[in-house]
Design an enzyme around this catalytic site. Structure first.
Site, PDB file in Angstrom:
ATOM      1  CB  CYS A  77      34.737  35.545  51.186  1.00 34.80           C
ATOM      2  SG  CYS A  77      34.602  37.321  51.202  1.00 34.80           S
TER       3      CYS A  77
ATOM      4  N   GLY B  36      38.591  30.329  49.403  1.00 32.92           N
ATOM      5  CA  GLY B  36      37.279  30.040  49.969  1.00 32.92           C
ATOM      6  C   GLY B  36      36.115  30.718  49.257  1.00 32.92           C
TER       7      GLY B  36
ATOM      8  CG  HIS C 176      31.830  69.450  54.853  1.00 32.31           C
ATOM      9  ND1 HIS C 176      30.492  69.207  55.054  1.00 32.31           N
ATOM     10  CD2 HIS C 176      31.913  70.374  53.872  1.00 32.31           C
ATOM     11  CE1 HIS C 176      29.783  69.979  54.221  1.00 32.31           C
ATOM     12  NE2 HIS C 176      30.622  70.684  53.498  1.00 32.31           N
TER      13      HIS C 176
HETATM   14  C1  LIG Z   1      26.577  34.843  47.552  1.00 34.71           C
HETATM   15  C2  LIG Z   1      27.182  35.109  48.904  1.00 34.71           C
HETATM   16  C3  LIG Z   1      27.450  36.410  49.291  1.00 34.71           C
HETATM   17  C4  LIG Z   1      28.021  36.664  50.538  1.00 34.71           C
HETATM   18  N1  LIG Z   1      28.281  37.958  50.898  1.00 34.71           N
HETATM   19  C5  LIG Z   1      28.897  38.199  52.079  1.00 34.71           C
HETATM   20  C6  LIG Z   1      29.265  39.523  52.440  1.00 34.71           C
HETATM   21  O1  LIG Z   1      29.023  40.490  51.714  1.00 34.71           O
HETATM   22  N2  LIG Z   1      29.911  39.704  53.610  1.00 34.71           N
HETATM   23  C7  LIG Z   1      30.212  38.667  54.453  1.00 34.71           C
HETATM   24  O2  LIG Z   1      30.817  38.893  55.504  1.00 34.71           O
HETATM   25  N3  LIG Z   1      29.844  37.400  54.151  1.00 34.71           N
HETATM   26  C8  LIG Z   1      29.211  37.151  52.982  1.00 34.71           C
HETATM   27  N4  LIG Z   1      28.885  35.868  52.649  1.00 34.71           N
HETATM   28  C9  LIG Z   1      29.184  34.788  53.607  1.00 34.71           C
HETATM   29  C10 LIG Z   1      30.676  34.419  53.550  1.00 34.71           C
HETATM   30  O3  LIG Z   1      31.070  34.205  52.219  1.00 34.71           O
HETATM   31  C11 LIG Z   1      30.930  33.192  54.392  1.00 34.71           C
HETATM   32  O4  LIG Z   1      30.421  33.394  55.685  1.00 34.71           O
HETATM   33  C12 LIG Z   1      32.414  32.914  54.486  1.00 34.71           C
HETATM   34  O5  LIG Z   1      33.010  32.872  53.227  1.00 34.71           O
HETATM   35  C13 LIG Z   1      32.626  31.585  55.216  1.00 34.71           C
HETATM   36  O6  LIG Z   1      33.967  31.351  55.247  1.00 34.71           O
HETATM   37  P1  LIG Z   1      34.523  30.062  55.947  1.00 34.71           P
HETATM   38  O7  LIG Z   1      35.828  30.467  56.513  1.00 34.71           O
HETATM   39  O8  LIG Z   1      33.547  29.447  56.846  1.00 34.71           O
HETATM   40  O9  LIG Z   1      34.758  28.991  54.769  1.00 34.71           O
HETATM   41  P2  LIG Z   1      34.639  29.086  53.207  1.00 34.71           P
HETATM   42  O10 LIG Z   1      35.207  30.335  52.677  1.00 34.71           O
HETATM   43  O11 LIG Z   1      33.276  28.725  52.808  1.00 34.71           O
HETATM   44  O12 LIG Z   1      35.661  27.956  52.764  1.00 34.71           O
HETATM   45  C14 LIG Z   1      35.425  26.613  52.979  1.00 34.71           C
HETATM   46  C15 LIG Z   1      36.309  25.848  51.996  1.00 34.71           C
HETATM   47  O13 LIG Z   1      36.364  24.484  52.376  1.00 34.71           O
HETATM   48  C16 LIG Z   1      36.402  23.695  51.201  1.00 34.71           C
HETATM   49  N5  LIG Z   1      35.984  22.355  51.593  1.00 34.71           N
HETATM   50  C17 LIG Z   1      34.758  21.929  51.979  1.00 34.71           C
HETATM   51  N6  LIG Z   1      34.778  20.626  52.311  1.00 34.71           N
HETATM   52  C18 LIG Z   1      36.055  20.206  52.134  1.00 34.71           C
HETATM   53  C19 LIG Z   1      36.709  18.958  52.309  1.00 34.71           C
HETATM   54  N7  LIG Z   1      36.069  17.871  52.759  1.00 34.71           N
HETATM   55  N8  LIG Z   1      38.035  18.882  52.007  1.00 34.71           N
HETATM   56  C20 LIG Z   1      38.712  19.974  51.573  1.00 34.71           C
HETATM   57  N9  LIG Z   1      38.143  21.180  51.385  1.00 34.71           N
HETATM   58  C21 LIG Z   1      36.830  21.290  51.669  1.00 34.71           C
HETATM   59  C22 LIG Z   1      35.463  24.416  50.267  1.00 34.71           C
HETATM   60  O14 LIG Z   1      35.700  24.084  48.920  1.00 34.71           O
HETATM   61  C23 LIG Z   1      35.761  25.882  50.586  1.00 34.71           C
HETATM   62  O15 LIG Z   1      36.743  26.424  49.727  1.00 34.71           O
HETATM   63  C24 LIG Z   1      28.325  35.585  51.404  1.00 34.71           C
HETATM   64  C25 LIG Z   1      28.059  34.271  51.019  1.00 34.71           C
HETATM   65  C26 LIG Z   1      27.497  34.026  49.775  1.00 34.71           C
HETATM   66  C27 LIG Z   1      27.239  32.605  49.356  1.00 34.71           C
END
Ligand SMILES: Cc1cc2nc3c(=O)[nH]c(=O)nc-3n(C[C@H](O)[C@H](O)[C@H](O)COP(=O)(O)OP(=O)(O)OC[C@H]3O[C@@H](n4cnc5c(N)ncnc54)[C@H](O)[C@@H]3O)c2cc1C
Length: 461
Positions: free
Chosen positions: A48, A46, A445
């Site tokens: 993250c 995903g 500490h």
């Molecule tokens: C630059 C950046 C920095 C971040 N930093 C942080 C942080 O420091 N700490 C934190 O807690 N959060 C952070 N976040 C937020 C965090 O990354 C997201 O909230 C989290 O990854 C969301 O996870 P999720 O489980 O919703 O799905 P995701 O991890 O987004 O996974 C969704 C997956 O579904 C797939 N997908 C989409 N549509 C389809 C489809 N139709 N068919 C098959 N596959 C599909 C995608 O390709 C993706 O791999 C950050 C986000 C970004 C963009």
């Protein structure tokens, strides 16, 4: 000739995000036949580990290591190579772990619903039809490009993903939006040596934080050389041969600056397009997230939505907790719900980080609570020599305490190690540990936690 494979599973998981994969592992461990569908082979695990938390926090680390004598371009390219190596390893690890289950399989392809129990993956000869009585949607979110004339067409427009995957450090980066993502990128790229301007439409940075906290953050970022413009309305972007011109309005005047890269950081929207949710009878809200109840069931009770796609807070640990809620429905007692969440903390990974939990002073006063505010600048905390030992004495610590019960209502820690400290405060809040008990705890500490021995007594209001 079209050969269409059909698979019958117990559970389909659409999207390899945190919530989806956590649920998939547990369900496979419980003997369920799980088919996990991910559209991109670059995204196993995903957002993250591939393009979100992990690469950006590694860049926070690398950019902080840069010395003045390092060649900025070369140092940046080396850092990006380091990030690539780590994310590649994490991605492979994610795939291998999922394939390690006898009862789980990963299908790579874009999923869409055919009906409430049927999902189609891919097209043509390679298309696969998967059916299951239970379906989990975990498709995440994607960046929104604000409708500013010229921005979408600009060749210098760069999403956060494109920025961290490119080898070239932009000489001038303009960030549109001063939220978490915008400020983290601003700090990273500034530390690598870029000239960075943040254009924020609110009158002040971090409008949801208290004035003193927001001002301290602004002071640190400005001290690092980031140009912060608040109250700015971006008017247009014009591409030139060597740079783009960004025109914005501030205090009634139009100002123009040049950018080698433009990062819109004004929010991310749930990924629902292309899923054919209508075919499944799954509803979305006005804001575009999949509508869920407190058990994360959608308008179709056998379909759940986890993570960013359900329109909740966009953090990896929320997606993880979503998995706990869904797993409790599928394998447990069904009692766990999203309404159980209290004291959920957040961290803005600038240097030093800002970590917050619970109420701000402003919010507590607006709610009419009787509070005591304890606050101290990190540089003045005698009980925390760690700040001096690691030469990072910037920031402040602030606690909002209920004056009647001594319970902690909230905290804002802008400090070295704040991303760790805040979890201790959140634990105290969750389990009713009072401010005095947190103050009187024995801490190692020299650590940052021992600041609590002192700060909690530093009443300022
Ligand atoms: C630059 C950046 C920095 C971040 N930093 C942080 C942080 O420091 N700490 C934190 O807690 N959060 C952070 N976040 C937020 C965090 O990354 C997201 O909230 C989290 O990854 C969301 O996870 P999720 O489980 O919703 O799905 P995701 O991890 O987004 O996974 C969704 C997956 O579904 C797939 N997908 C989409 N549509 C389809 C489809 N139709 N068919 C098959 N596959 C599909 C995608 O390709 C993706 O791999 C950050 C986000 C970004 C963009």
């Amino acid at each position: 000739m079209e050969t269409n494979t059909t698979l019958d599973a117990d559970v389909i998981v659409i999207g390899f995000g945190k919530g989806g994969k956590t649920a998939a592992h547990a369900l496979a461990d419980a003997g369920k036949q799980v088919v996990l569908i991910e559209r991109s082979e670059n995204m196993y695990g995903g957002t993250c580990p591939n393009v979100g938390c992990v690469p950006t926090k590694m860049l926070v680390h690398y950019s902080g290591e840069k010395r003045l004598e390092d060649d900025a371009q070369e140092f940046f390219a080396r850092s990006i190579a380091g990030v690539r190596e780590l994310t590649t390893a994490f991605r492979a690890g994610n795939l291998a772990a999922m394939n390690g289950h006898d009862t789980a399989m990963v299908l790579t392809g874009t999923a869409r619903f055919a009906d409430p129990h049927t999902v189609l993956v891919g097209d043509g000869a390679d298309a696969v039809t998967v059916t299951a009585p239970t379906i989990l949607i975990n498709t995440g979110s994607e960046p929104v490009v604000p409708s500013i004339p010229g921005l979408a067409q600009s060749t210098r427009l760069a999403s956060s993903t494109e920025l961290i995957q490119g080898d070239r450090l932009p000489r001038r980066l303009v960030v549109i939006g001063g939220g978490y993502l915008g400020l983290e990128f601003a700090a990273i790229y500034r530390h690598f040596g870029a000239e960075v301007t943040v254009l924020e439409s609110s009158e002040r940075l971090l409008p949801r934080e208290d004035d003193d906290v927001a001002q301290a953050v602004a002071g640190i970022l400005a001290g690092d050389g980031i140009r912060l413009v608040t109250g700015a309305t971006v008017l247009e972007v014009r591409d030139g041969e060597h740079a783009s011109t960004v025109a914005y309005l501030v205090d009634g005047e139009t100002v123009e600056i040049e950018a080698g890269a433009l990062l819109p950081a004004t929010g991310r929207r749930p990924v629902t397009a292309g899923l054919d949710l209508e075919a499944a009878g799954v509803e979305v809200t006005e804001r575009g997230g999949i509508r869920v109840d407190e058990h994360l069931r959608t308008s179709q009770p056998h379909i759940f939505a986890l993570g960013d796609v359900n329109g909740g807070e966009q953090f990896t640990y929320i997606s993880l907790d979503d998995a706990r809620v869904v797993l409790d429905q599928l394998l447990g007692t069904g009692s766990r719900s999203t309404t159980d969440r209290v004291a959920v903390a957040h961290t803005l990974f600038i240097t030093p980080p800002l970590a917050t939990v619970g109420l701000t002073e402003h919010r507590a006063r607006t709610e009419g609570r009787r509070i005591r505010v304890a606050r101290e600048n990190v540089a003045d905390i005698v009980a925390m020599p760690r700040a001096y030992t690691v030469e990072e004495t910037r920031g402040l610590m602030k606690f909002i305490i209920d004056a009647d019960t001594d319970l902690i209502l909230g905290a804002a820690l802008l400090s070295i190690d704040a991303q760790e400290l805040i979890n201790t405060v959140a634990l105290a809040m969750r389990f009713g540990i009072t401010a005095s008990q947190l103050r009187d705890q024995i801490y190692t500490h020299p650590s940052s936690t021992e600041a609590f021995n002192e700060v909690i007594d530093a009443t300022v209001a």
